[in-house]
Write a protein that holds these residues in place. Structure first.
Motif, PDB file in Angstrom:
ATOM      1  N   SER A 235      -3.438  -4.086   8.254  1.00 57.68           N
ATOM      2  CA  SER A 235      -3.436  -2.525   8.002  1.00 57.68           C
ATOM      3  C   SER A 235      -3.212  -2.235   6.668  1.00 57.68           C
ATOM      4  CB  SER A 235      -2.416  -1.915   8.969  1.00 57.68           C
ATOM      5  OG  SER A 235      -0.906  -2.374   8.632  1.00 57.68           O
ATOM      6  N   ARG A 236      -2.685  -3.129   6.047  1.00 61.39           N
ATOM      7  CA  ARG A 236      -2.567  -2.719   4.434  1.00 61.39           C
ATOM      8  C   ARG A 236      -3.888  -3.140   3.632  1.00 61.39           C
ATOM      9  NH1 ARG A 236       2.000  -7.264   2.763  1.00 61.39           N
ATOM     10  NH2 ARG A 236       1.591  -8.708   4.590  1.00 61.39           N
TER      11      ARG A 236
ATOM     12  N   ASP B 272      -3.507  -0.378 -11.047  1.00 62.08           N
ATOM     13  CA  ASP B 272      -2.632  -0.333  -9.827  1.00 62.08           C
ATOM     14  C   ASP B 272      -2.104   1.164  -9.682  1.00 62.08           C
ATOM     15  OD1 ASP B 272      -2.394  -2.905 -10.911  1.00 62.08           O
ATOM     16  OD2 ASP B 272      -0.600  -2.608 -11.481  1.00 62.08           O
TER      17      ASP B 272
ATOM     18  N   THR C  67      -7.133   3.447  -3.567  1.00 61.81           N
ATOM     19  CA  THR C  67      -6.018   4.004  -3.286  1.00 61.81           C
ATOM     20  C   THR C  67      -6.385   4.918  -1.921  1.00 61.81           C
ATOM     21  OG1 THR C  67      -5.745   4.472  -5.434  1.00 61.81           O
ATOM     22  CG2 THR C  67      -4.517   5.971  -4.087  1.00 61.81           C
TER      23      THR C  67
ATOM     24  N   ARG D  44       3.251 -13.292  -2.286  1.00 62.71           N
ATOM     25  CA  ARG D  44       4.088 -11.986  -2.971  1.00 62.71           C
ATOM     26  C   ARG D  44       5.343 -11.813  -2.014  1.00 62.71           C
ATOM     27  NH1 ARG D  44       1.992  -6.123  -5.593  1.00 62.71           N
ATOM     28  NH2 ARG D  44       4.147  -5.867  -6.520  1.00 62.71           N
TER      29      ARG D  44
ATOM     30  N   MET E 286       1.231  -4.552  -1.171  1.00 58.85           N
ATOM     31  CA  MET E 286       2.185  -3.491  -0.337  1.00 58.85           C
ATOM     32  C   MET E 286       2.562  -4.467   0.872  1.00 58.85           C
ATOM     33  SD  MET E 286      -0.352  -0.958   1.779  1.00 58.85           S
ATOM     34  CE  MET E 286      -1.313  -0.521   0.083  1.00 58.85           C
ATOM     35  N   HIS E 287       4.046  -4.029   1.259  1.00 55.56           N
ATOM     36  CA  HIS E 287       4.531  -4.630   2.350  1.00 55.56           C
ATOM     37  C   HIS E 287       3.665  -4.178   3.688  1.00 55.56           C
ATOM     38  CE1 HIS E 287       8.272  -4.765  -0.235  1.00 55.56           C
ATOM     39  NE2 HIS E 287       8.250  -6.079   0.355  1.00 55.56           N
ATOM     40  N   ALA E 288       3.804  -5.025   4.697  1.00 52.06           N
ATOM     41  CA  ALA E 288       3.093  -4.975   5.988  1.00 52.06           C
ATOM     42  C   ALA E 288       3.742  -3.668   6.604  1.00 52.06           C
ATOM     43  CB  ALA E 288       3.373  -6.144   6.890  1.00 52.06           C
ATOM     44  N   PHE E 289       2.715  -3.015   7.466  1.00 47.63           N
ATOM     45  CA  PHE E 289       3.355  -1.811   8.206  1.00 47.63           C
ATOM     46  C   PHE E 289       2.454  -1.882   9.275  1.00 47.63           C
ATOM     47  CE2 PHE E 289       0.373  -0.265   4.824  1.00 47.63           C
ATOM     48  CZ  PHE E 289      -0.734   0.286   5.675  1.00 47.63           C
ATOM     49  N   GLU E 290       3.024  -0.687  10.327  1.00 46.26           N
ATOM     50  CA  GLU E 290       2.143  -0.490  11.450  1.00 46.26           C
ATOM     51  C   GLU E 290       1.103   0.723  11.192  1.00 46.26           C
ATOM     52  OE1 GLU E 290       3.425  -0.008  15.484  1.00 46.26           O
ATOM     53  OE2 GLU E 290       4.762  -1.413  14.780  1.00 46.26           O
TER      54      GLU E 290
ATOM     55  N   LEU F  45       1.103   9.655   6.357  1.00 45.39           N
ATOM     56  CA  LEU F  45       0.129   9.530   5.174  1.00 45.39           C
ATOM     57  C   LEU F  45      -0.630  10.623   5.576  1.00 45.39           C
ATOM     58  CD1 LEU F  45      -1.541   7.631   3.366  1.00 45.39           C
ATOM     59  CD2 LEU F  45      -2.903   6.861   5.180  1.00 45.39           C
TER      60      LEU F  45
ATOM     61  N   GLY G  17      -2.700  10.298   0.614  1.00 46.47           N
ATOM     62  CA  GLY G  17      -2.223   8.844   0.128  1.00 46.47           C
ATOM     63  C   GLY G  17      -2.311   8.798  -1.127  1.00 46.47           C
ATOM     64  N   GLN G  18      -2.555   9.568  -2.189  1.00 47.86           N
ATOM     65  CA  GLN G  18      -2.816   9.550  -3.609  1.00 47.86           C
ATOM     66  C   GLN G  18      -1.585   9.397  -4.239  1.00 47.86           C
ATOM     67  OE1 GLN G  18      -6.284   9.154  -4.641  1.00 47.86           O
ATOM     68  NE2 GLN G  18      -6.114   8.838  -2.337  1.00 47.86           N
TER      69      GLN G  18
ATOM     70  N   LEU H  87       0.148   5.813  -1.529  1.00 49.59           N
ATOM     71  CA  LEU H  87      -0.489   4.357  -1.462  1.00 49.59           C
ATOM     72  C   LEU H  87      -0.045   3.629  -2.789  1.00 49.59           C
ATOM     73  CD1 LEU H  87      -3.654   5.011   0.496  1.00 49.59           C
ATOM     74  CD2 LEU H  87      -1.672   3.774   1.313  1.00 49.59           C
ATOM     75  N   PRO H  88      -0.146   4.201  -4.151  1.00 52.01           N
ATOM     76  CA  PRO H  88       0.107   3.675  -5.242  1.00 52.01           C
ATOM     77  C   PRO H  88       1.604   3.029  -5.260  1.00 52.01           C
ATOM     78  CG  PRO H  88      -1.208   5.463  -5.931  1.00 52.01           C
ATOM     79  CD  PRO H  88      -0.754   5.470  -4.388  1.00 52.01           C
TER      80      PRO H  88
ATOM     81  N   LYS I 265       2.013  -0.022  -3.243  1.00 58.22           N
ATOM     82  CA  LYS I 265       1.373  -0.965  -3.726  1.00 58.22           C
ATOM     83  C   LYS I 265       2.325  -1.635  -4.546  1.00 58.22           C
ATOM     84  CE  LYS I 265      -2.946  -0.320  -5.254  1.00 58.22           C
ATOM     85  NZ  LYS I 265      -3.914   0.572  -5.957  1.00 58.22           N
ATOM     86  N   GLN I 266       2.852  -0.847  -5.268  1.00 57.49           N
ATOM     87  CA  GLN I 266       4.055  -1.509  -6.302  1.00 57.49           C
ATOM     88  C   GLN I 266       5.317  -1.815  -5.600  1.00 57.49           C
ATOM     89  OE1 GLN I 266       3.542   2.166  -8.897  1.00 57.49           O
ATOM     90  NE2 GLN I 266       3.487   0.452 -10.666  1.00 57.49           N
ATOM     91  N   ARG I 267       5.136  -1.700  -4.320  1.00 54.72           N
ATOM     92  CA  ARG I 267       6.269  -1.967  -3.374  1.00 54.72           C
ATOM     93  C   ARG I 267       7.475  -1.407  -3.669  1.00 54.72           C
ATOM     94  NH1 ARG I 267       5.835  -8.127  -1.121  1.00 54.72           N
ATOM     95  NH2 ARG I 267       3.746  -8.091  -0.677  1.00 54.72           N
TER      96      ARG I 267
END
Lengths: 162, 785, 264
Positions: free
Chosen positions: A19-20, A41, A61, B126, C1-5, C27, C30-31, C34-35, C38-40
């Motif tokens: 999903s990611r 990023d 994004t 990661r 990013m970390h996993a999610f459902e 969501l 997502g602008q 999501l970034p 992505k940076q966790r």
């Protein structure tokens, strides 16, 4: 894993993805459409711009799963066979690229710009509209010239609907 | 001039693949069974590593391996090297601290490499890296080069953080010039630290073939052969004949992809270690943290004038930040690439420069577009502009008065300028910039409440970096020649193998133009092969604006040999003496007859080999050459920048930018202009926007495009770019390098324009809106107005 | 990013139910989210995508109000003739968010719910006295913004639309952060029947705020001259690499004067 299906460059595609998975990863890794690039990023550089349902978006994004059912056009889908899209041709004619890395995103942004703002674009408009696309090579001078030409020529050469 | 020969603005051949999305960059390459590497980086600027516990990471899903500095040490891999030896004033060699591929016992900047996790997917790598537990003993940081000496000790090898105290020039003569000066202009400046930011982040794929015991490394390199040499000879990864390095399409470099970094070293090494391809692609944050940065000088400079306005002396003291480790060519940048250009375009009898290079707890600093020369031109052109203003002289005429007009000219700082026409560029620039109209434009701006100013930069630089013996005498660990091989196929098409590497420079077009011109064949029948150590035997790569002057000269020399051999073949075919064969426009003719044969037919005959005795003349048509020039090339020019300042916000708008440069003969004016545009944009970026900032703890504050300001389309104008020509005498093509000139020339032009508008000199780079707003509130200078 | 459902429910009610999961997040465009992921820096367990829910996007005039669905993209607000006619300052503001590609994805609901101190929409919502409509209630803009990235939204509460009362005059002036292009100082000025409101984004260390002194000065005389002498207290303002609090305080004045001039 999530099933996702969409149309990319006119072809139906589907896959089971984490999903990611970002749209850009789906394009590059699942479909091997590596013309769409990742340059940052933080959603700033625009190397990843593609069209989703006819509008320019940043594929870094956007989740692939969020494009379920969408129609996606990438740089690979712009030309008609060996006949370049007028915006692609304009970039070559005006030396609008050097290393080529930002170029796909620039061209996709430029086509979207013309779709929204028409074929007669002044320099200030083009420069303003490029604020989400970073180029490190050209100083933008020739990109601006390219887009002005591409915009004019898109008026005389009908484009297929995306 | 033919449509595709030398001097024509031929459209680029390489564009087709880039504009259709078919470019092939390292991140586009995937090998079967490939694993992904993620580097665990130091969150601290300076710390001991007391313990690393990777057990949880190793047990994490998909993980193939976790390696630390200990594994590198156990394999007896060498450290990363600096390939240019600088000696201090006292004769002692520079103090190079060890630069391990993965940290051993200590980290020295935020982003330093602590461990690598290799897993089936990048996400898994990661995820696993988050499970590595590192015990750090945090030490004090120092990021400011001016505070490095006396700061926390970073390397045992350099007890006071000093790498070297170097000098150049005649101190006594310079001091004497100042003692008798009628006027002295003094300047303290910072040349701001920059982050190169090619749009393609660095990437590497290591691939090991256990059957042949051969490593293949795909890497984002400007010089794959140098990478292989260093990785092989110094790091000891594999012998060169068992090690192939490929740099395919590379998305810009600007210097940052010259160097040999930890990441590609690890990918190549680990691929063999786990017998599986290993891929790493930098994200932008990693690029900010760990690509070699540029500039970062703190300088005091002075220029001495006599009563007539003649410059009589110049002296400079610079502290140069090397970062935490000496990167591949770091030591040469603030020394031989910097102080040797301090004479600028001016006849200055005495110059003395001192440079103290220091370690700090920041990313390594190395060559970035211009490398030393932008720092020099900033010093010289700010000083000259200020001296003119302080003594009430017109900045253009003051420059003209001091220009070097006789060539060759030996400066007091090593360089021997071979040729130039500085006044010619100035005249043309003044005209293009409508300098005469400036007062009226200033008045118009003032009527709107805005401040307008113009600034000059009459720059010179030394590029086309070579010759080998010269750079060797200055400490270079390598030669700086270039190689070429011309392979003519039996049907007359041509492959050019070059040691130069294009990452935006247009070699596939410009090099083909040279072949087209020389052999009279279409550029479509020429392909340029580069970036692969299995194809091109050896080469030195692309940096220092050297691909044209050095790389193309090598091709030219090889083409001389092709022509000579082809004439022999043509002589046999046409049954004429070799001395009677003439070659023009792709045709061999026999003097005084109508007998002729075209190039393609001669190529076929060379391979068919029926018409000559193979014992007297070897079959085939393939020649190679190495070219080592006799001097650097010295591009020079005059740039004029005109700005308008909104004093309410501090926003600086570049209203006009004019560049008139002398690059000698032009191969492709369109490409040359494009190089100038890009360089100017990077220079305007340095002057107005860009600046890497570390905080007191050594954290990089500007680690993304959210904080590091990149020039965008709406922050720049279109440029007026023109050229003049004095043919370079040190290469067969008469060309000078053009890749860096824009970035070298523009920062002082911009700052001189801003200070002209402000009416005082107190503004540093980057002249951001907040800085300019503050500066605009100060009272203008009164002198000499 | 970390996993999610990932969930893409078809109704607001189902979305609210999905949000009952711990660490679930909405969501929208997502602008920003999501970034961040992505940076966790954010790691939601479930992402509840609103894109399949009918009726969450669209622009309409309803009496004296302009109503914009929460999932309406910035580009659609910027290009809307309805918005341009009703509240030109709002259309102009939307055209200044991010860049064209970001505007094609980013939504008004997402921007308001995130309440980034440098976002643009909060200034418009506050100055225009907007009402934020959720699946549970209606919240006045003045009660909605609660400091940096904090809002009055409760767990499981989803913005469905935003109602803007039509002003007599309005304008937005933005000083962009040179790097990120977010607002370093953005001033939205609105002259309404209820009075003049001046809202400032980008500058405040606790997010968007109203500028009482300017509102008072403009109440009787809606002109740039009226606020020429109004000072902005720097003490509550942000300082960063791109500008300290004093500079931001100064820019608030400059942007406000320019906004009033543009609106007048």
């Amino acid at each position: 894993m999530v099933q996702v299906a969409m149309t990319v460059n006119g072809k139906a595609v589907s896959a089971n993805v984490d999903s990611r998975t970002l749209l850009v990863q789906f394009l590059r890794e699942n479909l091997r459409l590596t013309g769409t690039h990742v340059g940052c990023d933080t959603s700033q550089c625009g190397a990843c711009v593609v069209h989703v349902d006819g509008k320019a978006i940043k594929s870094c994004t956007t989740l692939a799963v969020a494009c379920e059912g969408a129609s996606v056009t990438t740089i690979e889908g712009l030309a008609h066979g060996t006949k370049l899209h007028p915006m692609q041709q304009a970039f070559q004619d005006n030396h609008g690229l050097q290393c080529g890395f930002c170029t796909p995103g620039m061209i996709m942004t430029a086509v979207d710009l013309v779709n929204r703002k028409g074929n007669a674009l002044d320099e200030a408009t083009i420069r303003h509209e490029l604020e989400g696309n970073i180029c490190r090579c050209t100083g933008y001078h020739n990109i601006v010239k390219s887009i002005a030409q591409g915009a004019r020529e898109m008026a005389t050469q009908p484009q297929a609907a995306e | 001039m033919s449509a595709t020969g030398l001097g024509a603005s031929v459209k680029r051949k390489e564009d087709i693949r880039f504009i259709t999305g078919k470019g092939r960059y390292v991140d586009d390459i995937n090998r079967p069974g490939q694993a992904h590497a993620y580097f665990l980086r130091s969150p601290h600027a300076h710390a001991t590593i007391d313990k690393i516990d990777a057990s949880a990471a190793l047990a994490s899903p998909g993980v193939a391996a976790v390696f630390t500095g200990q594994d590198i040490a156990d394999d007896k891999l060498g450290g990363l090297i600096c390939g240019w030896m600088i000696h201090s004033k006292d004769g002692s060699p520079m103090k190079a601290g060890a630069h391990p591929v993965l940290a051993q016992g200590k980290v020295r900047y935020v982003g330093d490499h602590v461990a690598v996790v290799i897993a089936d997917t990048l996400s898994q790598a990661r995820d696993a890296a988050e499970k590595i537990v590192v015990d750090y003993g945090v030490l004090p940081a120092v990021a400011d080069p001016a505070k490095a000496v006396g700061g926390p000790n970073i390397h045992d090898a350099a007890p006071d953080n000093t790498v070297y105290n170097w000098h150049l020039g005649d101190k006594a003569a310079t001091d004497a010039a100042f003692a008798s000066a009628a006027h002295v202009t003094k300047l303290d400046l910072v040349n701001n630290r920059l982050i190169p930011n090619p749009m393609e982040p660095r990437a590497a794929v290591g691939d090991y073939d256990s059957g042949t015991d051969t490593i293949t490394l795909y890497t984002t390199s400007q010089n794959p052969h140098v990478a292989r040499l260093v990785l092989s000879a110094f790091i000891g990864l594999a012998p060169e004949h068992k090690f192939r390095v490929i740099a395919p399409d590379v998305g810009g470099g600007f210097g940052s992809k010259i160097f040999i970094y930890a990441e590609e070293t690890v990918c190549a090494w680990a691929a063999r270690k786990i017998d599986r391809p290993v891929k790493w692609t930098s994200d932008r944050t990693e690029a900010f943290l760990s690509d070699a940065h540029g500039r970062d000088h703190v300088t005091h400079a002075e220029v001495a004038l006599d009563a007539a306005g003649k410059v009589t002396g110049l002296r400079v003291h610079t502290i140069a930040n090397m970062g935490a480790y000496l990167s591949t060519f770091a030591s040469s940048v603030p020394t031989y690439l910097y102080a040797t250009l301090l004479s600028g375009q001016y006849n200055i009898p005495a110059i003395y420069a001192e440079v103290d290079a220091v370690y700090t707890t920041t990313a390594p600093v190395d060559a970035y577009r211009g490398a030393g020369r932008p720092e020099a031109s900033f010093v010289v052109e700010r000083l000259i502009e200020m001296a003119a203003r302080e003594t009430g002289r017109d900045p253009a005429e003051f420059r003209r008065q001091n220009f070097i007009t006789q060539f060759p000219h030996q400066t007091p700082v090593i360089m021997a300028y071979d040729i130039g026409n500085f006044a010619g560029a100035l005249d043309k620039a003044l005209e293009h910039a409508d300098y005469k109209g400036l007062p009226a434009r200033k008045a118009a701006s003032a009527a709107k409440g805005k401040l307008r100013g113009a600034g000059f930069s009459a720059f010179i630089e030394a590029c086309g970096i070579a010759p080998s013996a010269a750079v060797g005498s200055l400490g270079a660990g390598v030669g700086l020649w270039e190689s070429a091989e011309v392979r003519v196929n039996p049907i007359g098409t041509v492959e050019i193998l070059t040691g130069s590497h294009s990452h935006g420079q247009s070699h596939e077009t410009t090099f083909a133009q040279l072949v087209s011109e020389r052999l009279g064949i279409s550029i479509d029948n020429v392909s340029i092969v580069h970036g692969d150590t299995d194809k091109v035997q050896m080469g030195m790569g692309t940096y220092g604006s050297r691909s044209g002057a050095v790389g193309m000269s090598a091709i030219s020399k090889a083409l001389d040999k092709i022509e000579a051999k082809a004439k022999k073949v043509a002589g046999h075919v046409l049954e004429a003496a070799e001395s009677d064969i003439e070659f023009k426009d792709g045709k061999f003719t026999v003097k005084g007859t109508d007998k002729a044969i075209d190039f393609a037919s001669v190529a076929l005959q060379a391979y068919v080999a029926h018409k000559f005795n193979g014992q007297e003349l070897e079959p085939g048509l393939k020649e190679s050459a190495f070219w080592d020039p006799t001097n650097f090339t010295f591009p020079a020019g005059v740039h004029i920048c005109e700005v308008e300042i909104d004093p309410d916000t501090g926003i600086v708008t570049v209203e006009r930018y004019t560049a008139v440069d002398d690059f000698g003969k032009l191969i492709n004016p369109m490409v040359v202009h494009g190089q100038v545009h890009g360089g100017i944009a990077q220079g305007i970026g340095q002057a107005l926007m860009e600046g890497a900032k570390y905080d007191e703890d050594g954290q990089l504050v500007t680690a993304s495009y959210m904080d590091y300001t990149m020039p965008r389309a709406d922050s720049l104008p279109s440029f007026t770019v023109d050229t003049i020509e004095t043919a370079c005498p040190s290469n067969p093509l008469g060309i000078k390098g053009c890749g860096e000139a824009g970035a070298i020339a523009s920062p002082p032009a911009v700052i001189n324009a801003i200070t002209d508008a402000l009416g005082h000199e107190d503004i540093a780079m980057p002249a951001t809106p907040v800085a300019v707003w503050r500066a605009a509130q100060k009272r203008p200078r009164l002198a000499a107005e | 990013m970390h996993a999610f459902e990932y969930a893409a429910p078809a109704s607001v009610a189902d979305a609210a139910a999905a949000l009952a999961n711990e660490d679930a997040k909405v969501l929208a465009g997502g602008q920003t989210l999501l970034p961040t992921m992505k940076q966790r820096l954010a790691a939601p367990s479930v992402l509840v995508d609103l894109r399949k829910i009918d009726g969450l996007s669209g622009i309409s005039r309803e009496g004296d109000a302009l109503v914009i669905g929460a999932m309406t993209r910035h580009a659609d607000v910027a290009a809307s003739k309805v918005v341009q006619d009703a509240i030109p300052g709002l259309a102009a503001l939307a055209a200044l968010i991010g860049d064209p590609a970001v505007r094609h994805r980013g939504t008004i609901g997402g921007s308001l719910a995130n309440n980034d101190p440098a976002a643009d929409y909060p200034a418009a919502a506050l100055a225009l006295g907007a009402t934020i409509v959720t699946n549970k209630r209606e919240i006045a803009a003045g009660d909605f913004f609660k400091g940096l990235f904090e809002t009055a939204l409760e767990d499981g509460e989803i913005i469905t639309k935003v109602k803007f009362p039509l002003p007599e005059k309005s304008a937005y002036e933005k000083f962009r952060n040179p790097a990120s292009r977010y607002a370093m100082v953005g001033v939205f000025v609105a002259k309404t029947k209820a009075g003049v409101r001046v809202a400032v984004t980008g500058a405040g260390s606790s997010g968007v705020f109203r500028h009482a002194a300017m509102e008072a000065a403009l109440a009787g005389n809606f002109s740039p001259a009226a606020i020429a002498g109004v000072k902005t207290d720097a003490s509550g303002l942000l300082s960063d690499l791109h500008g300290d609090a004093d500079y931001r305080a100064h820019l608030v004045g400059v942007m406000a004067r320019r906004a009033v001039e543009a609106a007048a």
